[in-house]
Structures are given as C-alpha cells and as structure tokens.
Enzyme design. Structure first.
Site, PDB file in Angstrom:
ATOM      1  N   HIS A 362     -77.642  59.592 -75.815  1.00 15.82           N
ATOM      2  CA  HIS A 362     -76.959  60.172 -76.969  1.00 15.82           C
ATOM      3  C   HIS A 362     -76.013  59.217 -77.703  1.00 15.82           C
ATOM      4  O   HIS A 362     -75.629  59.467 -78.845  1.00 15.82           O
ATOM      5  CB  HIS A 362     -76.176  61.406 -76.527  1.00 15.82           C
ATOM      6  CG  HIS A 362     -76.270  62.571 -77.452  1.00 15.82           C
ATOM      7  ND1 HIS A 362     -76.277  62.433 -78.827  1.00 15.82           N
ATOM      8  CD2 HIS A 362     -76.362  63.908 -77.230  1.00 15.82           C
ATOM      9  CE1 HIS A 362     -76.362  63.637 -79.386  1.00 15.82           C
ATOM     10  NE2 HIS A 362     -76.418  64.546 -78.439  1.00 15.82           N
ATOM     11  N   TYR A 476     -68.127  75.557 -78.362  1.00 18.16           N
ATOM     12  CA  TYR A 476     -68.407  74.363 -79.177  1.00 18.16           C
ATOM     13  C   TYR A 476     -69.787  74.543 -79.776  1.00 18.16           C
ATOM     14  O   TYR A 476     -70.755  74.781 -79.055  1.00 18.16           O
ATOM     15  CB  TYR A 476     -68.378  73.161 -78.237  1.00 18.16           C
ATOM     16  CG  TYR A 476     -68.695  71.791 -78.822  1.00 18.16           C
ATOM     17  CD1 TYR A 476     -67.728  70.785 -78.808  1.00 18.16           C
ATOM     18  CD2 TYR A 476     -69.951  71.479 -79.331  1.00 18.16           C
ATOM     19  CE1 TYR A 476     -68.003  69.511 -79.293  1.00 18.16           C
ATOM     20  CE2 TYR A 476     -70.234  70.212 -79.825  1.00 18.16           C
ATOM     21  CZ  TYR A 476     -69.265  69.234 -79.803  1.00 18.16           C
ATOM     22  OH  TYR A 476     -69.543  67.980 -80.278  1.00 18.16           O
ATOM     23  N   SER A 478     -72.370  72.354 -82.202  1.00 21.25           N
ATOM     24  CA  SER A 478     -72.500  71.033 -82.786  1.00 21.25           C
ATOM     25  C   SER A 478     -72.967  71.144 -84.241  1.00 21.25           C
ATOM     26  O   SER A 478     -73.891  71.895 -84.552  1.00 21.25           O
ATOM     27  CB  SER A 478     -73.529  70.258 -81.963  1.00 21.25           C
ATOM     28  OG  SER A 478     -73.611  68.963 -82.437  1.00 21.25           O
ATOM     29  N   THR A 489     -70.915  64.063 -85.751  1.00 23.13           N
ATOM     30  CA  THR A 489     -70.888  65.521 -85.651  1.00 23.13           C
ATOM     31  C   THR A 489     -69.461  66.028 -85.785  1.00 23.13           C
ATOM     32  O   THR A 489     -68.514  65.282 -85.609  1.00 23.13           O
ATOM     33  CB  THR A 489     -71.426  66.011 -84.281  1.00 23.13           C
ATOM     34  OG1 THR A 489     -70.632  65.411 -83.258  1.00 23.13           O
ATOM     35  CG2 THR A 489     -72.881  65.666 -84.093  1.00 23.13           C
TER      36      THR A 489
HETATM   37  O1  BUJ Z   1     -72.085  67.641 -80.720  1.00 21.66           O
HETATM   38  C1  BUJ Z   1     -72.439  66.486 -80.504  1.00 21.66           C
HETATM   39  O2  BUJ Z   1     -71.756  65.526 -80.859  1.00 21.66           O
HETATM   40  C2  BUJ Z   1     -73.718  66.219 -79.818  1.00 21.66           C
HETATM   41  C3  BUJ Z   1     -74.330  67.411 -79.101  1.00 21.66           C
HETATM   42  C4  BUJ Z   1     -73.721  67.528 -77.708  1.00 21.66           C
HETATM   43  N1  BUJ Z   1     -73.995  68.792 -76.975  1.00 21.66           N
HETATM   44  C5  BUJ Z   1     -75.415  68.893 -76.578  1.00 21.66           C
HETATM   45  C6  BUJ Z   1     -73.175  68.762 -75.758  1.00 21.66           C
HETATM   46  C7  BUJ Z   1     -73.660  69.999 -77.758  1.00 21.66           C
HETATM   47  N2  BUJ Z   1     -75.771  67.181 -79.029  1.00 21.66           N
HETATM   48  C8  BUJ Z   1     -76.666  67.971 -79.604  1.00 21.66           C
HETATM   49  O3  BUJ Z   1     -76.323  68.988 -80.159  1.00 21.66           O
HETATM   50  C9  BUJ Z   1     -78.130  67.603 -79.503  1.00 21.66           C
HETATM   51  C10 BUJ Z   1     -78.801  68.681 -78.706  1.00 21.66           C
HETATM   52  C11 BUJ Z   1     -80.268  68.636 -78.719  1.00 21.66           C
HETATM   53  C12 BUJ Z   1     -80.861  69.752 -77.884  1.00 21.66           C
HETATM   54  C13 BUJ Z   1     -80.738  71.067 -78.559  1.00 21.66           C
HETATM   55  C14 BUJ Z   1     -81.534  72.134 -77.870  1.00 21.66           C
HETATM   56  C15 BUJ Z   1     -81.908  73.198 -78.836  1.00 21.66           C
HETATM   57  C16 BUJ Z   1     -82.831  74.183 -78.224  1.00 21.66           C
HETATM   58  C17 BUJ Z   1     -83.689  74.806 -79.262  1.00 21.66           C
HETATM   59  C18 BUJ Z   1     -84.765  75.721 -78.780  1.00 21.66           C
HETATM   60  C19 BUJ Z   1     -84.373  76.911 -77.937  1.00 21.66           C
HETATM   61  C20 BUJ Z   1     -85.334  78.027 -78.163  1.00 21.66           C
HETATM   62  C21 BUJ Z   1     -85.397  78.909 -76.954  1.00 21.66           C
HETATM   63  C22 BUJ Z   1     -86.410  79.982 -77.132  1.00 21.66           C
HETATM   64  C23 BUJ Z   1     -86.678  80.687 -75.824  1.00 21.66           C
END
Ligand code: BUJ
Length: 644
Positions: A362, A476, A478, A489
């Site tokens: 990341h 939180y 993002s 972000t």
């Molecule tokens: O916020 C930031 O600076 C980075 C964040 C950190 N954190 C993950 C801790 C929040 N990073 C991101 O947001 C990237 C995350 C990528 C993965 C996201 C997963 C989304 C899932 C989508 C599908 C779910 C559907 C389920 C259906 C049953």
C-alpha cells in the site's frame, strides 16, 4: 525442439490496450491547486463534532469530551496557530507536492509492522464469463499478457488519462480534441474538463505500479523501481521462477511461450517447499531488513535482484477452495506465506479453479491506480484473450525465457524461516471472516428512493455495530483525494451524530406511526454523510490536517507532542474499530483487508446492480459473524423503512 526465442510465430500479440487521443499525463502538470490545508478553526470544530458522535463509547464519556473541547480551545489560542502557520509555510516551500505526501509516505515506510494483515488488501476478479477460459494456466496467461499490454500502453503514454467523469460530455471527440491542443498552463486544459463535469485525477502513482518493490531497511523502508526489467516473478508451492514477458526488442512475448512456461511450472511435482524465503516477507520490517541483508551476504544477491526487479509477482495457487469468504481471504489476503513476496507493488494470484485476485502493497499507491489496472486487465483479458484454453502448446526449449531462482540458506537462515512461518501461522490463524449480502437494497433501488448508496451502507454498518455492542465506535471510511496533485486519501468519519440518532431509532425498533420519523432520520444521516464525503474529497476533512499538524510539531519544530494528540479523546478517535472501504467495479467480485487494531473490524463493502454486501474480518476476540448478521438485519430494517 526449436528454442522459444527463435520460433517464428504466426500470431503477433497486439501490444496496446488502446491509443488514447489524450496523452496519459496530459493533465498531470495542471491539476488544480495543491491539496488545500483547511483553516485551523474548521479542522478543530470538525474534530469536536465528530468526537461528540462517539459519546456513549465505553472509553469516552461526556467529561472526557468536555476536557478535550477545553484543550482544543486552548490549542486554538496558543500553540495551534504557530504550528498551523509553520505547516502552511512548509507547504509553500514544497510547492511541487501536497502537504500530506511526505508524512504519508513516512507513515507507511516507517511502520515496522509486517505488511500482510496490517497493510496489504486484496480484490478478487469475477470469473471469466467463458467458463472454459478459467483453466488456471490459460487464465493466468491471459491476465499476464493483458497486464503487459497495460504496461506498454502506460509507458508509451497512450493510456487514456484517469478522469472521474460525472457526465459523458467530456468524452466526446470534440472536447477531447480541443483539450488535446490547449497549452499546458494556467489550468487551460483542465478547465473545459471541469466545466463539463469531468475531473482529471492524479496519475503520479502509476509510475510505481510496475517493476517496483518496497525494500526493508532498519527504521524506514524505501521504494525502488527497475524500469528496464523484462520478466515477472512466478511463485508456486514456495518455488520461485523468473519468467520473461517482454522480448529484447521491447515487444510482448508470445502467449504460447508464456503459457508453456506456466504449464511447466504447474507440472512441477515436487512437494511444497517448506524453507521458502517468501516467509521472510511476512515478518516485521526491522527483522526482515536484517534477514534480508544476511540473505544477500550469503550469495543470494542475483536471485534477490531478480525478485526485486520483476515487473510484478504472479502466484499459482493449487487451492481450489476459494469461493467462500474464508477461502478467498485465506488464499488471497494472506496465504501461508511460502508462495508470496509481500514487498512487490502487487501480486496477481490465480487459484487452481481459475479464480484470480490482486493483492497489493500500500505504501506506493491507493485504490485509484490499482483499480484502473485491475479493470483494464479484466476487460482486456476476458474480451480479447490472447490465448484459448485449447491452444496446443508446441514443445519447446524454454531455457531462455524461464528459469528457477535458487536461494542458498544456511542453518541459521533455516531457523529464521521456521520462526517466520510459525509466527505467521499464529497471526493468520486468529483472523476470522464473515460475509453477507442483501438483494432488496441495490444500486437501482436506492437510486429510485433518492438516497446515496454509500450513505445507506455506512448507516447500516453503524446500526449493525449498535445492535451488536450498544454504543458508537470510531469509524474510518477511506476517501480518495486524487483530484489533487499527489493526493492520497482523507478519512470520512461516518459515525456522525445523525447516523447515531438513526442507528438508535432503528436498533430499538419502532411502530408504524414512527416510521416516517425514522425515514427522516435515515435521510438526514445520508445527507450528512454526503456532505462529509464531498468535504473529504476536496481535502476538507480533519484527519489529514491533524496528522500534518502533529507531524509539524514533532518533526519540523521538534516540539513535544501537543497534549491534544495524546488525550483520551484522540486515542479513542484513532483506535479505529470500524475500518471501512469500498470499491465499485463490474470486474470485482469480493475484496477485503484485516482490521487495523487488534479489537477492530476490517469492513470491505460494495453496492452492486443486484445487491449490497459486505466482507468483514476480525481477530478472534471479536464476533465477526455477529457483526455481519447485525448488518444484514439492519439492511432489512432500512429497506422496510424506505419501502414503507
Ligand atoms: O485509507 C487509506 O489511506 C487506505 C485504505 C486503508 N484501509 C484499507 C485500512 C481502509 N485502503 C483502501 O481503502 C484500499 C482497500 C482496497 C480493498 C477494498 C475492499 C472492497 C471490497 C469490495 C467488495 C465487497 C463486496 C462484498 C459482497 C459480498
């Protein structure tokens, strides 16, 4: 047997995904003003507002919030303005980048926590709609070739710029051709886009997508890229291979040749390697930095260079049990560590049943760059596959395009590998996962009801947590700030006073008479959430500004940490219990990440055309199934209210 490199192939792979009218980095130099630094007063009042929504949290009573309000007022009068001014001046001095860039890279690169579970998230691809193409090696070949096409398209700067189109107008050839010839100054080429509601996004992270790795170092890691590399790293059963994907003349290798290499790797029948060096990338960063230098000193420099410089890592997993949330998290989020190199900018994983996923480091980048790559590769590999499942593979001498990488490990190193393996087993063993979906609330239905899907999802998470625990929790969400140069972000604090009011009303139950009142509360909560989202995307949240102020006080001014950053309120606010993120794309099936605190939840969620759903992780001290069940019943509650 004709050597693969001299075989005269009949077919030539198309090297580009497309050739865009606008050059890839057309808007990069004229992105709007740098990420704005909010006014100090605004940040402080947003912080206090958000804190008030946490009242009732067992760690935070009204007195603690009152004390913080008093300290914040003092801060606004005494230390705050000077720290803020210093931050503003520093920002002016570094006018080539945003105020958050340096400290945010440091936040990642100075963290000593292991990458898997703490940072690397995953996303799984939908299956190839043509089931025959989901044969593991065929799918892997098609994905790798499409990834190479993406790479070539990007490097030749003919990949269309990343733009957030709210309307289609700016996609018209007329606008694109006009914008193409406008000079690169005074936002001239940017304005016509914005006037047609199209927002060019920062593309600086794309430079770190390929041939890039994080290198462990004591105290602070570094990021390194190797622009001229021509191979990928393939790992299966803990064995590492270097596989050529770009020919000497810069063209993409023939898919048959690549498929033959992958097939050969798949046919390797040795038992899984239990001394794999991959385990070492699961350890904390100082330990890994130390072990890595021992590895290099003991004659492994050349293999390590091949690993570091690989365009990306491809993992062939034997496992076929990946279509449950548990299977997909244990295979694609963390694995057993033997067949992983977590430091690589990203890894593509293809399981025995053809399910494929992407796991990414990341520090170098966020969702926008990763999703662009993920989506383009999905559509290219499924609509223009470079090879078919039944293509006959010629028998070839593959020695020039594929070789196993060997590592010499002495007894001391074997001991370190065993320890890394057992620590990793313990850490991953306590990660639990549960997923839920609900069909009656979906993208179209929510549009019809004129409520924002994200607002509803975030509200359901608040209601679910309230049902499970009876109190609010630090949340939180993002939000990308890539509308600004080098933006990363901002945090949307979805636990708002409005969401809490709605959550309490829904969780305690209501009669028919009260329904319209609850309906109003739901809408109010969504409106507030929309406002916070708009603010966050414009850099007007409070988290990054507080983060920048703290960094300035500690590292630029060399002061002691101001008291507002170590009181109970700040601690509770930043001990994130509900860490949430969503990505929406027709190419994504499921995704997720681990909690960011030992007693937190990692909530991945999505809104699709036919359903909404979430995929949640926690360590075994928390009831992850309980939370998912509570969220799903909350979806139903919200549906019943909206539907009357
Ligand atoms: O916020 C930031 O600076 C980075 C964040 C950190 N954190 C993950 C801790 C929040 N990073 C991101 O947001 C990237 C995350 C990528 C993965 C996201 C997963 C989304 C899932 C989508 C599908 C779910 C559907 C389920 C259906 C049953």
């Amino acid at each position: 047997v004709i050597p693969a490199s001299s075989r005269n192939y009949a077919t030539k792979v198309e090297d580009y995904l497309h050739k865009s009218t606008l050059p890839t980095y057309h808007f990069q130099q004229c992105l709007p003003r740098l990420l704005p630094i909010p006014k100090l007063e605004d940040t402080m009042s947003r912080y206090i507002q958000s804190l008030k929504a946490l009242e009732g949290n067992p760690k935070l009573d009204a007195f603690a919030i009152y004390d913080t309000e008093r300290d914040v007022n003092q801060f606004l009068k005494i230390d705050g303005p000077f720290i803020h001014e210093t931050l503003v001046k520093e920002n002016e001095r570094n006018s080539h980048t945003s105020y958050i860039t340096g400290p945010w890279f440091d936040m990642y690169l100075k963290s000593r926590l292991p990458l898997p579970l703490n940072y690397n998230p995953f996303l799984t691809y939908k299956r190839d709609p043509n089931e025959l193409m989901n044969d593991q090696v065929t799918r892997a070949t098609n994905i790798v070739i499409s990834a190479m096409r993406f790479k070539k398209t990007l490097e030749s700067e003919v990949l269309s710029p990343e733009v957030f189109y709210m309307k289609e107008t700016a996609k018209s050839p007329l606008i694109q051709n006009l914008v193409k010839f406008l000079p690169n100054q005074l936002m001239l080429r940017y304005l016509p886009m914005v006037m047609t509601q199209a927002y060019p996004l920062d593309m600086s992270q794309f430079k770190n997508l390929f041939s890039s790795t994080r290198l462990p170092a004591i105290g602070k890691d570094t990021l390194q890229t190797y622009p001229s590399s021509k191979h990928i790293l393939v790992i299966r059963n803990g064995y590492f291979y270097k596989v050529t994907t770009i020919n000497k003349d810069g063209s993409i290798v023939n898919p048959e040749q690549l498929k033959s290499c992958l097939q050969r790797i798949k046919e390797d029948s040795r038992p899984p390697h239990d001394q794999s060096v991959g385990y070492l990338t699961t350890t904390d960063r100082d330990t890994w930095a130390d072990t890595r230098s021992q590895l290099v000193k003991s004659g492994n420099l050349s293999s390590m260079l091949d690993v570091d410089s690989a365009i990306f890592c491809l993992v062939l997993e034997d496992s076929v049990d990946v279509d449950t949330p548990e299977g997909s998290v244990s295979t694609f989020l963390h694995g057993d560590g033997a067949s992983r190199w977590y430091d690589k900018s990203f890894t593509i994983l293809v399981a025995g049943n053809g399910d494929a996923a992407l796991n990414f480091e990341h520090a170098w980048g966020d969702g926008v760059a990763v999703m662009r790559f993920f989506n383009e590769v999905f559509f290219d590999s499924t609509t223009k596959p470079s090879i078919l499942h039944d293509t006959t593979l010629p028998s070839e001498d593959l020695s020039e395009c594929f070789q196993q990488l060997h590592f010499s490990v002495d007894d001391k190193m074997k001991h370190l590998i065993r320890k890394a393996k057992s620590d990793y087993e313990k850490a991953t063993g306590s990660l639990k996962v549960a997923a839920g979906k609900y069909e009656k609330l979906n993208k179209n239905y929510l549009k019809l009801k004129k409520v924002s899907p994200d607002g509803i999802l975030q509200l359901a998470i608040q209601v679910g947590h309230h049902k499970l625990c009876g109190h609010p929790a630090a949340t939180y969400e993002s939000c990308s700030t890539s509308a600004f140069k080098h933006g990363r972000t901002e945090t949307i604090r979805s636990c708002t006073l409005e969401a809490q009011e709605a959550a309490r009303a829904i969780a305690q139950g209501y009669d028919a008479e009260y329904r319209s009142k609850v309906n109003d509360l739901i809408r109010k909560s969504c409106n507030r959430h929309n406002e916070l989202t708009r603010n966050a995307a414009m850099g007007a949240g409070f988290d990054r500004h507080l983060f920048g102020l703290r960094h300035t006080a500690e590292n630029i001014l060399g002061w002691e940490t101001p008291s507002i950053f170590h009181d109970l309120s700040y601690g509770t606010m930043n001990h994130i219990i509900l860490s949430t993120s969503t990505l929406s794309s027709p190419a994504v099936d499921i995704g997720g990440f681990a909690p960011v605190t030992p007693d937190g939840f990692g909530v991945g969620y999505g809104v699709k055309d036919d359903m909404i759903g979430c995929n949640i992780t926690s360590y075994d001290v928390r009831d992850v199934h309980g939370l998912v069940d509570a969220i799903v019943t909350s979806f139903d509650d919200i549906y019943n209210v909206l539907d009357g």
